[in-house]
Write an enzyme that holds these catalytic residues in place. Structure first.
Site, short mmCIF file in Angstrom:
data_model
loop_
_atom_site.label_atom_id
_atom_site.label_comp_id
_atom_site.label_asym_id
_atom_site.label_seq_id
_atom_site.Cartn_x
_atom_site.Cartn_y
_atom_site.Cartn_z
N GLU A 192 0.10 -4.39 -3.76
CA GLU A 192 -0.94 -4.74 -2.80
C GLU A 192 -0.35 -4.52 -1.42
O GLU A 192 0.61 -5.20 -1.04
CB GLU A 192 -1.35 -6.20 -3.01
CG GLU A 192 -2.51 -6.63 -2.14
CD GLU A 192 -2.85 -8.12 -2.35
OE1 GLU A 192 -2.68 -8.64 -3.47
OE2 GLU A 192 -3.24 -8.76 -1.36
N ASP A 202 -4.34 -15.79 5.49
CA ASP A 202 -2.90 -15.76 5.22
C ASP A 202 -2.17 -16.90 5.91
O ASP A 202 -2.57 -17.38 6.95
CB ASP A 202 -2.33 -14.42 5.70
CG ASP A 202 -2.75 -13.29 4.79
OD1 ASP A 202 -2.47 -13.40 3.58
OD2 ASP A 202 -3.37 -12.33 5.27
#
Lengths: 396, 256
Positions: free
Chosen positions: B46, B57
């Site tokens: 990824e 995140d």
């Protein structure tokens, strides 16, 4: 359905702008708000409690004041909507009360908020103290340094001020940190966003809580002039909550010119500006599609304004739509023009405006006003918090 | 059969997907990291496209993104770096990023360029279901890219099924409601994964967030098809002077 500016569609869009661009981790919280906010806000018990607090705690209605000497200077009629006279010194408290009451009805035990200059943080901390709810305010490290008095106020009111250390360490990053907190605390926490930004339903919800400004303006103006409708409504725009509130009940009155004044900083093309509609392009920031100041590569840039409350690289989707559709007139005022406009108001009317509101005042210079015009200008906050900045400019 | 399907056809358990940030730790290390991951035994990669405001995140990945941005990484630069990557990297590659930079690049151009260099799928956590269904999904499909939705323990069963139906490649199960790189109790996670398993979804399920070592990888794999490691690997590269060796060491530890 007739097109209206006062409500987004069911997915939160005002024209091309709005929506809820959120990661799945926020879906349940946001969906809960989407499905319940209108029902809660317009429930009778809620209205009663909200209105009673606005009256007895905040001090509403705020006066609509005919500024005679200022009017004479511009050879027109200028009414100041005195949001600066609210408890805590700005319009921010209208929304903070609404959202905290709403959070209580959703069963939330913990309130988080972001703040730039500290006005929204102080308002949220105030209402949380009043209601005995835990309050955490995210604030950029740089803003904590330059807005020390408001940090002290929040702490004195019992809020925990959490420094946002990521990125550029200002309002944008405080918002990111608050959103992350919400992701990490998905069940017990409500996020009180301070402006008409964020994923649907925040822009609409905040606009509705702030709409008390224009609701009062209409009947106050009728008392004073015989007509509910002014020719112009002028307000400053960062994210745009005071403007949304001042415009709200005039949005669907096309004869009323809506004037939004953005912060040009050192000049729109100086590279140090926060004039989002002039410099931005369509993009997604903090959960909604709007106009965003960004690089060619889509990285959000750090804006500049002397006013911390306007120092934001985006604008609410309602305002993006007002700009895009031509319904709103968008102007910008530089740091210097705004400071001069603030001194002018002090001298003529004995009112020290917040730096944010000073931008709206500076916008008056760019309007061709006629003697018969009736201008309502939203004086969103008072200037006590900006004294240090003003003092530095006294002799300039 | 595309590359992602092939992986799950050959291997239904303990599939390892590793996240790395493009342009991190050095601008030109993107390909080197991907090659090292493949050699070390990662089944999928990824590849994160750095963004100034990565809401989903945690601090470790955001920090790596800041470094990548200051290194000069952009989407245009990334596609240049990936121009010939299929000569050396054969495992599936999924681009992960946020809507704003992709919209600026041009959504359709982005999909076209990604497909042209050999990317297999996309993860855009802030692309909502409604906009996917009404506008963007068709474009993604047109270029033959897979699109992977996220589900969390807070996602209702009905919604899990909807998102599974829209996803291709695999479904990304966020281990707990949190940003990446957070430590949470894994016991509750197992119950949730068992719940997902019982739904008999169309897609394989990979678990992400909080997977950092052999133990968490094994626990996650017990009730799913495998897991995604992000922050822990990014951290392992932070001061790396030998990307190949450090990657090997990190992955060997997880797969031991």
């Amino acid at each position: 359905m007739k097109h209206t500016f006062t409500s987004p569609d069911t997915k939160g869009y005002y024209g091309k702008f709005g929506g809820a661009y959120i990661p799945e981790m926020l879906h349940r919280n946001v969906e809960e708000l989407q499905s319940k906010y209108l029902e809660i806000m317009y429930e009778k018990g809620f209205r009663n409690e909200f209105n009673a607090l606005l009256k007895d705690y905040v001090g509403r209605p705020t006066p609509l004041f005919l500024a005679e000497r200022l009017s004479k200077q511009f050879n027109t009629n200028i009414y100041l909507k005195r949001e600066d006279l609210n408890h805590t010194g700005a319009h921010k408290i209208n929304n903070a009360i609404g959202q905290v009451l709403l959070a209580q009805r959703l069963g939330k035990k913990r309130i988080i908020a972001e703040t730039g200059a500290g006005q929204h943080g102080v308002a949220t901390a105030t209402v949380c103290a009043l209601k005995g709810i835990e309050c955490i305010v995210y604030m950029g490290v740089k803003d904590i340094e330059r807005q020390a008095p408001n940090v002290a106020r929040m702490r004195m009111l019992g809020a925990k001020v959490m420094p946002a250390t990521s990125g550029s360490q200002t309002l944008k990053d405080a918002t990111n940190e608050a959103i992350r907190d919400w992701i990490n605390n998905p069940t017990d926490t409500h996020y009180v966003i301070g402006s008409v930004v964020g994923p649907h339903p925040y822009p609409d919800m905040v606009a509705r809580f702030q709409s008390v400004i224009s609701e009062e303006t209409r009947w106050q103006l009728k008392e004073k002039t015989g007509s509910e409708l002014p020719t112009h409504v002028v307000a400053c725009v960062g994210g745009g909550s005071n403007a949304a509130g001042a415009f709200y009940h005039f949005l669907d009155e096309p004869q009323v010119q809506l004037v939004a004044v953005e912060a040009a900083g050192l000049g729109v093309n100086s590279g140090h500006s926060a004039a989002t509609t002039q410099l931005g392009t369509a993009g997604v920031l903090h959960g909604s599609k709007s106009i965003v100041m960004q690089t060619e590569d889509g990285q959000v840039v750090e804006p500049h304004s002397i006013s911390a409350g306007l120092d934001y690289p985006g604008i609410g989707p309602l305002h993006a739509h007002l700009f895009d559709s031509g319904r709103g007139k968008f102007l910008s005022a530089t740091d210097d023009e705004s400071v001069q406009a603030a001194f002018n108001l002090c001298k003529l009317e004995g009112i020290i405006p917040a730096l944010e509101s000073a931008h709206a005042l500076a916008g008056l210079n760019q309007l061709q006003l006629k003697a018969k015009d009736v201008v309502v200008l939203c004086l969103s906050g008072r200037g006590d918090k900006d004294l240090a900045t003003y003092m530095n400019r006294m002799d300039a | 059969m595309n590359r992602i399907e092939q992986v799950f056809k050959n291997k239904s358990n303990r599939v390892l997907n590793v996240y790395c940030t493009a342009g991190y730790p050095k601008l030109d290390s993107t390909l080197q990291v991907m090659q090292a991951l493949q050699e070390s035994g990662a089944d999928l990669i990824e590849l994160g496209m750095p963004y100034s405001d990565p809401l989903a995140d945690g601090p470790v990945i955001q920090h790596s993104g800041s470094i990548a941005l200051s290194n000069g990484m952009t989407i245009a630069t990334l596609f240049k770096q990936l121009k010939d990557f299929r000569k050396t990297v054969t495992v599936p590659v999924i681009l992960m990023g946020y809507m704003n930079p992709v919209m600026q690049y041009g959504f359709e151009k982005f999909c076209a360029d990604a497909a042209a260099v050999g990317v297999d799928g996309l993860i855009l956590p802030d692309l909502p279901q409604y906009e996917f269904e009404t506008e963007y999904g068709a474009i993604i499909k047109k270029y033959g890219l897979d699109f992977i939705f996220l589900v969390t323990p807070e996602t209702s069963e009905k919604r899990v099924k909807e998102l599974d139906a829209l996803s291709t490649g695999f479904l990304y199960a966020v281990s707990s409601s949190s940003t990446t790189g957070n430590d949470k109790d894994f016991g509750a996670v197992e119950t949730y994964l068992q719940r997902l398993k019982n739904l008999q979804l169309k897609n394989p399920v990979l678990v992400g967030f909080g997977i950092k070592d052999k133990q968490t990888f094994e626990s996650a794999s017990k009730h799913s098809n495998g897991a995604i490691i992000g922050s822990a690997f990014v951290k392992a590269l932070e001061n790396s002077s030998d990307i190949k060796a450090d990657t090997k060491k990190f992955i060997a530890n997880v797969l031991s």
